[in-house]
Enzyme design. Structure first.
Site, PDB file in Angstrom:
ATOM      1  N   HIS A 123      -6.450 -13.419  -7.816  1.00  0.00           N
ATOM      2  CA  HIS A 123      -7.278 -12.437  -7.117  1.00  0.00           C
ATOM      3  C   HIS A 123      -8.682 -12.485  -7.702  1.00  0.00           C
ATOM      4  CE1 HIS A 123      -8.733  -8.688  -5.371  1.00  0.00           C
ATOM      5  NE2 HIS A 123      -7.696  -8.725  -4.561  1.00  0.00           N
TER       6      HIS A 123
ATOM      7  N   LYS B 115       0.846  -1.189   0.000  1.00  0.00           N
ATOM      8  CA  LYS B 115       0.000   0.000   0.000  1.00  0.00           C
ATOM      9  C   LYS B 115       0.886   1.246   0.000  1.00  0.00           C
ATOM     10  CE  LYS B 115      -3.738  -2.587   0.691  1.00  0.00           C
ATOM     11  NZ  LYS B 115      -4.873  -2.693  -0.246  1.00  0.00           N
TER      12      LYS B 115
END
Length: 472
Positions: free
Chosen positions: A291, A172
């Site tokens: 994902h 992140k």
């Protein structure tokens, strides 16, 4: 001769679907593909007609009788609605069970299966809503699929890591970092004790960080952290791209620089692309992380769409070594019984019918390798005991903000998570109950780990307590 017979027996017009496609006396064959739909008919439409309409429109039927029906063996190829049950505690909703003959589907093609079963019928006007709850894939069809490139056992052998869940982290912020700063964050997390770091699902090749630059800086971080820790490390390099050719070019480059694992967004990328990539990964010895970006658009609504257990089964057939599966305890949707139902369908070889966990059919995977579930989304060190107790060893626990949000930085955040995990594994192996004593286990470990103590203090009040929508 065939033509005259067809002419003699043909009666044009529209007739009820249930006259042909509702067959309550039918006993499904071992070779049939079985599907369970949650059907909400329009007012005035009987459930038998609604279920038969689903069977017809997802197999051989159309809205009117056609002359060419006489040129085929309809009884051999049609789908059959063979059972209907009212949905408990719901008005005008029914579980309709449909059997499809094996010959309706192309071998080795998830794309064809989904196009057939859900490609058209969901827009049918006679239905107010429709949800595909579960599918039983026959062994005869499963044997035409490769499945996961490697599977859980082979992955553990490649990594030389046993007896505990794997530990990961999504880097992140997900967008905006330069390639060099991105690689720096990867290095700090891996050096701190994580097994994996990960590209976020929407990191592909944007102007601020082109894919080739990211791959090179990340691989440098992997090799440096491996040298310092004497552990095998990895980073899920997302090779998802706008074209199949570009995706494969990125995968080939990842193999060239000797990265151990790559990543694909299987729903936005598509099943054809995913199956192609999975076969390449097996041939080239590369692990494949999957994902599920976009899944909630398809599976979130209780009465319409496709349940994630179906998407998870399809992924196992299409191919992937990891798949995101929710956390039960974090920020993302997931009720425990339902979640563990599809987690078992991902990694076990044989799963019995269990309505309490949303499993409508017994599924024999016929020795197809399992997929490792990935718990990710809003989790931190206080969740560790519950995650270990819920998911067990064959899982990957992925802390993004729960690593990078540590007050001392990325490496201490990774260390805090690794200490918490090792403490929970030791306590479990000593016979302690993580469900009852989990918080005490974390507190004890924090006494000798300042990194864990700081994380415990920061996130002691953080909870995501909302009622799950995905319930029976």
């Amino acid at each position: 001769m065939v033509q005259s017979k067809a002419k003699a027996g043909f009666q044009a017009g529209v007739k009820d679907y249930r006259l042909t496609y509702y067959t309550p006396d039918y006993t499904p064959k071992d070779t049939d593909l079985l599907a369970c739909f949650r059907v909400t008919p329009q007012p005035g439409v009987p459930p038998e007609e609604a279920g038969a309409a689903v069977a017809a429109e997802s197999s051989t039927g159309t809205w009117t009788t056609v002359w060419t029906d006489g040129l085929t063996d309809l009884d051999r190829y049609k789908g059959r609605c063979y059972d209907i049950e009212p949905v408990p505690n719901e008005d005008n909703q029914y579980f309709c069970f449909v059997a499809y003959p094996l010959d309706l589907f192309e071998e080795g093609s998830v794309t064809n299966i989904l196009t057939s079963i859900v490609g058209n019928v969901f827009g049918f006007k006679a239905l107010r809503a429709l949800r595909l709850e579960d599918i039983r894939f026959p062994v005869a069809l499963l044997k035409t699929f490769q499945g996961p490139p490697h599977g859980i056992t082979v992955e553990r052998d490649k990594l030389n890591k046993y007896g505990r869940p794997l530990l990961g982290c999504t880097i992140k912020p997900k967008l905006g970092l330069s390639a060099k700063n991105y690689g720096r964050a990867v290095y700090e997390c891996l050096r701190g004790g994580l097994d994996f770091t990960k590209d976020d699902e929407n990191i592909n090749s944007q102007p601020f960080m082109r894919w080739r630059d990211r791959f090179l800086f990340v691989q440098e971080a992997i090799e440096k952290s491996q040298a310092e820790t004497n552990e095998i490390k990895g980073h899920y390099l997302n090779v998802t791209a706008g074209t199949l050719e570009e995706m494969m070019k990125r995968a080939e480059f990842a193999k060239e620089i000797k990265t151990p694992i790559i990543m694909h967004d299987y729903l936005t990328g598509g099943f054809t692309a995913n199956t192609t990539l999975a076969r390449w990964c097996r041939d080239n010895g590369v692990l494949l992380h999957i994902h599920r970006a976009m899944h909630a658009v398809i599976d979130r609504q209780k009465n319409h769409g496709i349940h994630f257990r179906v998407l998870a089964k399809c992924l196992r057939m299409s191919g992937g070594d990891h798949l995101h599966s929710g956390t039960v305890v974090g920020k993302l949707e997931g009720e425990r019984g339902i979640t563990m139902g599809f987690v078992d369908l991902m990694r076990e070889d044989y799963v019995e019918e269990d309505r309490a966990r949303g499993i409508f059919f017994t599924q024999d995977w016929a020795s197809m390798p399992g997929v490792m579930p990935v718990a990710s989304g809003g989790i931190h060190v206080w969740h560790m005991p519950a995650l270990v107790e819920i998911f067990g060893d064959d899982s990957c626990l992925q802390f993004g903000g729960g690593t990078l949000g540590h007050p001392w930085g990325n490496a201490p955040g990774a260390t805090a998570n690794r200490v918490a995990l090792e403490a929970c594994i030791q306590a479990r192996n000593e016979g302690r109950s993580l469900a009852r004593e989990g918080n005490e286990v974390i507190r004890e470990a924090a006494r000798w780990s300042p990194e864990l103590a700081a994380a415990c203090e920061l996130w002691k009040e953080i909870k995501f307590e909302f009622e799950a929508m995905d319930t029976l």
